[in-house]
Motif scaffolding. Structure first.
Motif, PDB file in Angstrom:
ATOM      1  N   ALA A 206      18.534 -55.600 -44.142  1.00 20.45           N
ATOM      2  CA  ALA A 206      16.879 -55.951 -43.799  1.00 20.45           C
ATOM      3  C   ALA A 206      17.148 -56.845 -45.056  1.00 20.45           C
ATOM      4  O   ALA A 206      15.979 -57.406 -44.887  1.00 20.45           O
ATOM      5  CB  ALA A 206      17.379 -54.154 -44.576  1.00 20.45           C
ATOM      6  N   MET A 207      18.079 -56.897 -46.072  1.00 24.76           N
ATOM      7  CA  MET A 207      17.451 -58.156 -46.676  1.00 24.76           C
ATOM      8  C   MET A 207      17.861 -59.534 -46.494  1.00 24.76           C
ATOM      9  O   MET A 207      17.147 -60.488 -46.484  1.00 24.76           O
ATOM     10  CB  MET A 207      19.152 -58.180 -48.133  1.00 24.76           C
ATOM     11  N   SER A 208      19.057 -59.738 -44.732  1.00 28.38           N
ATOM     12  CA  SER A 208      19.147 -60.835 -44.527  1.00 28.38           C
ATOM     13  C   SER A 208      17.021 -61.211 -43.554  1.00 28.38           C
ATOM     14  O   SER A 208      16.874 -62.547 -43.942  1.00 28.38           O
ATOM     15  CB  SER A 208      20.270 -60.983 -43.248  1.00 28.38           C
ATOM     16  N   SER A 209      16.903 -60.802 -42.960  1.00 29.78           N
ATOM     17  CA  SER A 209      14.960 -60.378 -42.299  1.00 29.78           C
ATOM     18  C   SER A 209      14.443 -60.718 -43.251  1.00 29.78           C
ATOM     19  O   SER A 209      13.543 -61.197 -43.071  1.00 29.78           O
ATOM     20  CB  SER A 209      15.130 -59.540 -41.011  1.00 29.78           C
ATOM     21  N   LEU A 210      14.612 -60.104 -44.485  1.00 25.68           N
ATOM     22  CA  LEU A 210      13.383 -60.498 -45.474  1.00 25.68           C
ATOM     23  C   LEU A 210      13.696 -61.868 -45.803  1.00 25.68           C
ATOM     24  O   LEU A 210      12.487 -62.160 -45.861  1.00 25.68           O
ATOM     25  CB  LEU A 210      13.860 -59.477 -46.317  1.00 25.68           C
ATOM     26  N   ALA A 211      15.024 -62.256 -46.223  1.00 33.49           N
ATOM     27  CA  ALA A 211      15.383 -63.558 -46.310  1.00 33.49           C
ATOM     28  C   ALA A 211      14.613 -64.753 -45.891  1.00 33.49           C
ATOM     29  O   ALA A 211      14.355 -66.197 -46.532  1.00 33.49           O
ATOM     30  CB  ALA A 211      16.832 -63.947 -47.110  1.00 33.49           C
ATOM     31  N   ILE A 212      14.695 -64.443 -44.608  1.00 31.53           N
ATOM     32  CA  ILE A 212      14.533 -65.102 -43.927  1.00 31.53           C
ATOM     33  C   ILE A 212      12.803 -65.945 -44.016  1.00 31.53           C
ATOM     34  O   ILE A 212      12.815 -67.362 -44.149  1.00 31.53           O
ATOM     35  CB  ILE A 212      14.173 -65.049 -42.230  1.00 31.53           C
ATOM     36  N   GLY A 213      12.123 -64.807 -43.666  1.00 35.02           N
ATOM     37  CA  GLY A 213      10.751 -65.689 -43.957  1.00 35.02           C
ATOM     38  C   GLY A 213      10.094 -65.672 -45.765  1.00 35.02           C
ATOM     39  O   GLY A 213      10.198 -66.947 -46.074  1.00 35.02           O
TER      40      GLY A 213
END
Lengths: 232, 123
Positions: A206-213
């Motif tokens: 979840a943190m990784s996909s959040l960090a992308i944006g």
């Protein structure tokens, strides 16, 4: 004769859809997870154009139709951000601090290393968004008047590298907190790295996909700021 | 029909983003303004996730497809790499390692700091 087939919108679309479909199929059938359908499609299409002596302009008649969808693809990047909104609020300080550090180190390291190694100005600009998710990376590349092709290749190299070294690197640096793990993977190696974060656990993913944006938007803002200050 | 409706909404937001960027003279590219507009619409509840979900997820899951033509464009720009293939890859590799390390260490530091601060408040 050949140009009758290739100098149409259909040719570029058919070639792109066909390549992507066949490679994705091969990836699922063979379970070769490291296969990158985007990179392989690009390589195969370039080979076909060269071997068949087909002009780039012919391919781009159809290619530009697909390219036009980069706009909507960028817009829907809001959805993963929206889905992780609770985590975003919960860890706001870590996210702001971590991602700003990451984005700054990406830009500074590209500029410094490029100059040390004697890369030309165009290359330097093209590499600046190498850690950013591709649709926004292309936007940044255009903002900097760089070349999309080189930017994309650098983004893919970054993603593949990030996905393969992240677990080892994080262990070496003794990073144990799942928020730090996920955030650093998403910030450094976008969606390709996130595939590794998904294997690590729910919070990491979840943190990784959040960090992308968030990292992509931060990069855009930093580049705008740099341009306002007269750099680039 | 659902796909058309969702595509219409997404393309409409993209267009709105382009118009806002152009007429307000924003330095943001229109597609990114569109992304922010979509986020605001979702957060305020004007738009629900189900209004765009299927089409958006298709695009997100197959994102690579849409970048193929931009990737093929290296066929006309690779000259910029002449004589610097190795150095270019080296910059990308070193920078990626650095970004990963800096982000991970900084985040861990910020988490530790905020946990310490919260601990003090509790005592």
């Amino acid at each position: 004769m050949a140009s009758i087939t290739t100098n149409t919108h259909l040719f570029g679309i058919l070639l792109t859809v066909g390549c992507f479909y066949l490679i994705t199929l091969a990836k699922h059938r063979s379970r070769l997870n490291w296969l990158n359908p985007l990179l392989l499609s690009v390589i195969i299409i370039i080979c076909i154009l060269i071997l068949g002596d087909i002009p780039y302009d012919h391919y781009m008649k159809g290619g530009s139709v697909i390219h036009a969808f980069l706009g909507p693809v960028t817009v829907v990047l809001a959805l993963p951000l929206y889905r992780q909104r609770k985590l975003l609020v919960q860890h706001k300080y870590a996210i702001i601090g971590g991602i700003i550090s990451g984005v700054a180190s990406a830009i500074i390291s590209v500029v410094v290393l490029s100059r040390l190694l004697g890369l030309n100005d165009l290359l330097e600009r093209s590499l600046i968004p190498h850690s950013v998710t591709t649709p926004i990376g292309i936007s940044v590349s255009n903002m900097l008047h760089a070349t999309e092709g080189i930017t994309i290749i650098s983004i893919i190299i970054t993603g593949i590298l990030g996905a393969s070294i992240a677990p080892m690197m994080l262990k070496l640096l003794r990073i144990t907190h799942p928020v730090a793990k996920g955030l650093s993977i998403g910030t450094s190696s976008h969606a390709l790295g996130t595939t590794k974060a998904i294997e690590m656990g729910e919070t990491e993913a979840a943190m990784s996909s959040l960090a992308i944006g968030v990292a992509a938007l931060t990069t855009v803002l930093v580049v705008i700021l740099m341009q306002m200050l007269g750099w680039y | 029909m659902k796909i058309f409706k969702q595509l219409f909404i997404i393309l409409g937001i993209n267009l709105a983003g382009e118009l806002v960027s152009r007429y307000l003279n924003l330095p943001l590219p229109g597609s990114i303004t569109g992304m922010i507009i979509l986020l605001v619409l979702l957060l305020t509840g004007v738009l629900k996730e189900r209004h765009i979900r299927d089409t958006a997820d298709f695009m997100l899951q197959n994102m690579g497809f849409f970048f193929i033509p931009a990737g093929v464009s290296i066929i006309v720009s690779y000259h910029a790499l002449d004589g610097f293939y190795f150095e270019t890859v080296l910059v990308v590799v070193l920078s990626t390692i650095l970004v990963l390390a800096v982000t991970a260490l900084a985040t861990q530091l910020f988490i530790n700091l905020s946990e310490k601060k919260n601990g003090k408040h509790n005592n």
